[in-house]
Design a protein around this motif. Structure first.
Motif, PDB file in Angstrom:
ATOM      1  N   GLY A  54      73.064   4.647 -18.630  1.00 46.90           N
ATOM      2  CA  GLY A  54      72.524   5.948 -18.261  1.00 46.90           C
ATOM      3  C   GLY A  54      71.163   5.881 -17.595  1.00 46.90           C
ATOM      4  N   GLY A  55      70.608   4.680 -17.517  1.00 47.38           N
ATOM      5  CA  GLY A  55      69.328   4.497 -16.851  1.00 47.38           C
ATOM      6  C   GLY A  55      68.119   4.497 -17.760  1.00 47.38           C
ATOM      7  N   SER A  56      68.321   4.638 -19.052  1.00 46.22           N
ATOM      8  CA  SER A  56      67.193   4.568 -19.987  1.00 46.22           C
ATOM      9  C   SER A  56      66.702   3.133 -20.104  1.00 46.22           C
ATOM     10  CB  SER A  56      67.608   5.082 -21.361  1.00 46.22           C
ATOM     11  OG  SER A  56      68.008   6.427 -21.296  1.00 46.22           O
ATOM     12  N   THR A  57      65.390   2.997 -20.249  1.00 46.22           N
ATOM     13  CA  THR A  57      64.805   1.664 -20.336  1.00 46.22           C
ATOM     14  C   THR A  57      63.944   1.530 -21.583  1.00 46.22           C
ATOM     15  OG1 THR A  57      62.891   2.334 -19.012  1.00 46.22           O
ATOM     16  CG2 THR A  57      64.763   1.373 -17.834  1.00 46.22           C
ATOM     17  N   ASN A  58      63.777   0.289 -22.011  1.00 47.67           N
ATOM     18  CA  ASN A  58      62.907  -0.004 -23.139  1.00 47.67           C
ATOM     19  C   ASN A  58      62.309  -1.384 -22.914  1.00 47.67           C
ATOM     20  OD1 ASN A  58      61.601   0.596 -25.503  1.00 47.67           O
ATOM     21  ND2 ASN A  58      63.246  -0.168 -26.813  1.00 47.67           N
ATOM     22  N   TYR A  59      61.049  -1.542 -23.340  1.00 45.13           N
ATOM     23  CA  TYR A  59      60.334  -2.787 -23.077  1.00 45.13           C
ATOM     24  C   TYR A  59      59.673  -3.321 -24.346  1.00 45.13           C
ATOM     25  CZ  TYR A  59      60.684  -1.372 -18.180  1.00 45.13           C
ATOM     26  OH  TYR A  59      61.147  -0.993 -16.942  1.00 45.13           O
ATOM     27  N   ALA A  60      59.534  -4.624 -24.394  1.00 45.05           N
ATOM     28  CA  ALA A  60      58.706  -5.221 -25.439  1.00 45.05           C
ATOM     29  C   ALA A  60      57.262  -4.798 -25.203  1.00 45.05           C
ATOM     30  CB  ALA A  60      58.816  -6.740 -25.383  1.00 45.05           C
ATOM     31  N   ASP A  61      56.527  -4.605 -26.282  1.00 37.89           N
ATOM     32  CA  ASP A  61      55.134  -4.162 -26.153  1.00 37.89           C
ATOM     33  C   ASP A  61      54.319  -5.120 -25.282  1.00 37.89           C
ATOM     34  OD1 ASP A  61      54.851  -2.850 -29.558  1.00 37.89           O
ATOM     35  OD2 ASP A  61      55.601  -1.940 -27.705  1.00 37.89           O
ATOM     36  N   SER A  62      54.637  -6.385 -25.356  1.00 41.54           N
ATOM     37  CA  SER A  62      53.849  -7.395 -24.648  1.00 41.54           C
ATOM     38  C   SER A  62      53.993  -7.321 -23.126  1.00 41.54           C
ATOM     39  CB  SER A  62      54.237  -8.791 -25.127  1.00 41.54           C
ATOM     40  OG  SER A  62      55.618  -9.030 -24.888  1.00 41.54           O
ATOM     41  N   VAL A  63      55.006  -6.609 -22.635  1.00 38.06           N
ATOM     42  CA  VAL A  63      55.218  -6.559 -21.181  1.00 38.06           C
ATOM     43  C   VAL A  63      55.113  -5.143 -20.625  1.00 38.06           C
ATOM     44  CG1 VAL A  63      56.719  -8.570 -21.353  1.00 38.06           C
ATOM     45  CG2 VAL A  63      57.742  -6.281 -21.224  1.00 38.06           C
ATOM     46  N   LYS A  64      54.915  -4.155 -21.480  1.00 42.20           N
ATOM     47  CA  LYS A  64      54.820  -2.773 -21.005  1.00 42.20           C
ATOM     48  C   LYS A  64      53.685  -2.628 -20.007  1.00 42.20           C
ATOM     49  CE  LYS A  64      56.815  -0.293 -24.939  1.00 42.20           C
ATOM     50  NZ  LYS A  64      56.546   0.577 -26.110  1.00 42.20           N
ATOM     51  N   GLY A  65      53.998  -1.943 -18.908  1.00 42.14           N
ATOM     52  CA  GLY A  65      53.008  -1.732 -17.862  1.00 42.14           C
ATOM     53  C   GLY A  65      52.927  -2.867 -16.855  1.00 42.14           C
TER      54      GLY A  65
END
Length: 119
Positions: A54-65
């Motif tokens: 559906g296009g939702s994303t999630n990231y590890a805190d260490s790589v966010k941004g």
């Protein structure tokens, strides 16, 4: 037989960028999500980023941004744009796909691509 093939790894200096690609081939019924994991020497494999059908994303805190995951579903392809790379990002990066055929769930993995961040 489903096959995932990664590309785009290499050696880059700190602060640099790389773009990883993963192409899935074979008979695939329903893709639920695609993701990137990484494993550094002596450490466990960890989730870096995931994108759902559906296009939702999630990231590890260490790589966010810094990292961005995207996909081109028509070609069963997922990308990982990695910016502002740090030495601690050094690892083997693996592509993963979660899929089902309406009855069973399947997990597929690529062979991995090495990313080395060093001056």
């Amino acid at each position: 037989q489903v096959r995932l093939v990664e590309s785009g790894g290499g050696l880059v200096q700190p602060g640099g960028s790389l773009r990883l690609s993963c192409v899935a081939s074979g008979t695939i019924f329903n893709i639920n999500d695609m993701a990137w994991y990484r494993q550094a020497p002596g450490k466990e494999r960890e989730l870096v980023a995931v994108i759902t059908s559906g296009g939702s994303t999630n990231y590890a805190d260490s790589v966010k941004g810094r990292f961005t995951i995207s996909s081109y579903n028509a070609h069963n392809t997922v990308y990982l744009q990695m910016n502002s790379l740090k030495p601690e990002d050094t690892a083997v990066y693996y592509c993963h796909m979660g899929a089902d055929d309406g009855r069973y769930d399947f997990d597929y993995w690529g062979q991995g691509t090495q990313v080395t961040v060093s001056s």
